[in-house]
Enzyme design. Structure first.
Site, PDB file in Angstrom:
ATOM      1  CE  LYS A   1       0.664   1.037   4.327  1.00 19.36           C
ATOM      2  NZ  LYS A   1       1.056   2.472   4.862  1.00 19.36           N
TER       3      LYS A   1
ATOM      4  CG  ASP B   1      -0.927  -0.326   7.819  1.00 20.93           C
ATOM      5  OD1 ASP B   1      -1.946   0.732   8.062  1.00 20.93           O
ATOM      6  OD2 ASP B   1       0.259  -0.070   8.284  1.00 20.93           O
TER       7      ASP B   1
HETATM    8  O1  C5P Z   1      -0.933  -1.796  14.978  1.00 23.83           O
HETATM    9  P1  C5P Z   1       1.007  -1.947  14.262  1.00 23.83           P
HETATM   10  O2  C5P Z   1       1.539  -3.298  14.930  1.00 23.83           O
HETATM   11  O3  C5P Z   1       1.214  -2.070  12.774  1.00 23.83           O
HETATM   12  O4  C5P Z   1       1.856  -0.695  14.828  1.00 23.83           O
HETATM   13  C1  C5P Z   1       3.137  -1.230  15.262  1.00 23.83           C
HETATM   14  C2  C5P Z   1       3.365   1.175  15.641  1.00 23.83           C
HETATM   15  O5  C5P Z   1       3.256   1.659  15.319  1.00 23.83           O
HETATM   16  C3  C5P Z   1       2.480   0.777  16.938  1.00 23.83           C
HETATM   17  O6  C5P Z   1       3.335   0.007  17.922  1.00 23.83           O
HETATM   18  C4  C5P Z   1       2.786   2.034  17.004  1.00 23.83           C
HETATM   19  O7  C5P Z   1       4.264   2.510  18.061  1.00 23.83           O
HETATM   20  C5  C5P Z   1       2.393   2.665  16.152  1.00 23.83           C
HETATM   21  N1  C5P Z   1       1.219   2.965  15.563  1.00 23.83           N
HETATM   22  C6  C5P Z   1       0.615   4.291  16.305  1.00 23.83           C
HETATM   23  N2  C5P Z   1      -0.519   4.555  15.732  1.00 23.83           N
HETATM   24  C7  C5P Z   1      -1.135   4.080  14.523  1.00 23.83           C
HETATM   25  C8  C5P Z   1      -0.904   3.248  14.259  1.00 23.83           C
HETATM   26  C9  C5P Z   1       0.207   2.301  14.512  1.00 23.83           C
HETATM   27  O8  C5P Z   1       1.073   4.915  16.492  1.00 23.83           O
HETATM   28  N3  C5P Z   1      -2.311   4.158  14.186  1.00 23.83           N
END
Ligand code: C5P
Length: 305
Positions: free
Chosen positions: A19, A143
């Site tokens: 993406k 994502d």
């Molecule tokens: O959701 P995911 O595990 O992919 O996110 C990885 C990290 O990215 C989270 O632990 C956070 O630190 C950051 N993140 C965030 N806000 C979001 C998505 C991700 O701060 N909306």
């Protein structure tokens, strides 16, 4: 409960796309550590393929782009965690063929998790519908629901709440893949640090209404002029050489360039396919990236092949 595969010789392969965030507005950090987002995702034609087959224990083998940086420990690998989530007592051997850069801001790990969810739910006929898949996807990562969905979508919440976006026409991209990756939490933390330094708690950009109108009318030049990423200053602060990459893409004739998600991949939108091929050749010759790829969007989400 242990599930039986439909046939013991069965394997299932799913292809899932990368993406680009055409718009990424980042709000304040929430008590759970995530940031409130408003984002417009487009799935582009850079694909990972994930194959699962029944096995005595969960295992992961990764080949292709950045394979040596993908953890093979099932407790850490997001595709393995997805497989365990679908069928905890029915282990699978997972093979991942990667084309999406690792730690590149293009949701490669999320694509692999979405692919593993779909592949295991098909392999074992667990009776999951779309709702169960999407709920599991959102638990695995912000994502992952978009990697299932594909196309073009508006993401809110931490990016996991999706609504479809009307998009006309085809978009031609050049992707400059950087030599070293960036960790997503580090980039969000850098944005918090920069905002705190400037005395700003929440500088989320306005909603992407104009971008949504430009996508609906298929106006590529207008879309290019509206590409926006609140995480870009943080990615540039952590990898200052990306400024050179962005300049090189503009000099090569791209309509516009933007850091993809948390970076460091830079995505350049071009007027048509020929222009993308020219920009890619120039960027590849300029030595500003580890690898340069062309891709088109939007493309569908995770699909069994
Ligand atoms: O959701 P995911 O595990 O992919 O996110 C990885 C990290 O990215 C989270 O632990 C956070 O630190 C950051 N993140 C965030 N806000 C979001 C998505 C991700 O701060 N909306």
């Amino acid at each position: 409960m242990a599930f039986k595969p439909r046939d013991l010789s069965d394997s299932v392969t799913v292809r899932a796309a990368a993406k680009i965030n055409l718009h990424l507005g980042v709000g304040a950090a929430r008590p759970d550590g995530y940031h409130e987002l408003t984002t417009v995702f487009q799935a582009v034609s850079l694909f990972d393929e994930v194959t699962v087959r029944p096995a005595g224990a969960v295992s992961v083998v990764t080949r292709g782009e950045g394979a040596d940086q993908v953890p093979d420990d099932p407790a850490q690998n997001l595709a393995a965690r997805a497989a365990v989530r679908v069928a905890p007592d029915s282990p699978v051997a997972i093979e991942i063929d990667k084309a999406i850069p690792v730690a590149g801001g293009m949701a490669g790990g999320s694509a692999d998790a979405a692919a593993a969810l779909l592949a295991c739910s098909r392999l074992f006929d667990v009776g999951w519908g779309g709702e169960e898949l999407v709920a599991a996807a959102a638990d695995l990562g912000s994502d992952v629901p978009f990697a299932l969905h594909g196309g073009t979508a508006l993401g809110t919440g931490r990016g996991e709440r999706l609504s479809p976006v009307l998009s006309r026409g085809e978009y031609h991209w050049v992707l400059a893949i950087a030599k070293t990756g960036l960790s997503t939490p580090t980039v969000f933390a850098e944005l918090d640090r920069l905002r705190a330094k400037d005395g700003v708690d929440d500088e989320s950009s306005p909603p992407p209404d104009e971008l949504l109108r430009a996508l609906a009318s298929g106006d590529v030049e207008r879309v290019a002029s509206l590409l926006h990423n609140d995480l870009q200053p943080a990615a540039l602060s952590l990898q200052p050489t990306l400024r050179r990459t962005l300049r090189a893409g503009a000099d090569a004739g791209a309509l516009a360039g933007v850091v993809s998600g948390s970076g460091p991949t830079c995505a350049f939108l071009c007027g048509d396919e020929e222009s993308a091929v020219r920009v890619a050749a120039e960027l590849a010759g300029g030595g500003v990236a580890k690898a340069v790829r062309t891709a088109r969007g939007p493309v569908p989400g995770a699909r069994v092949i």
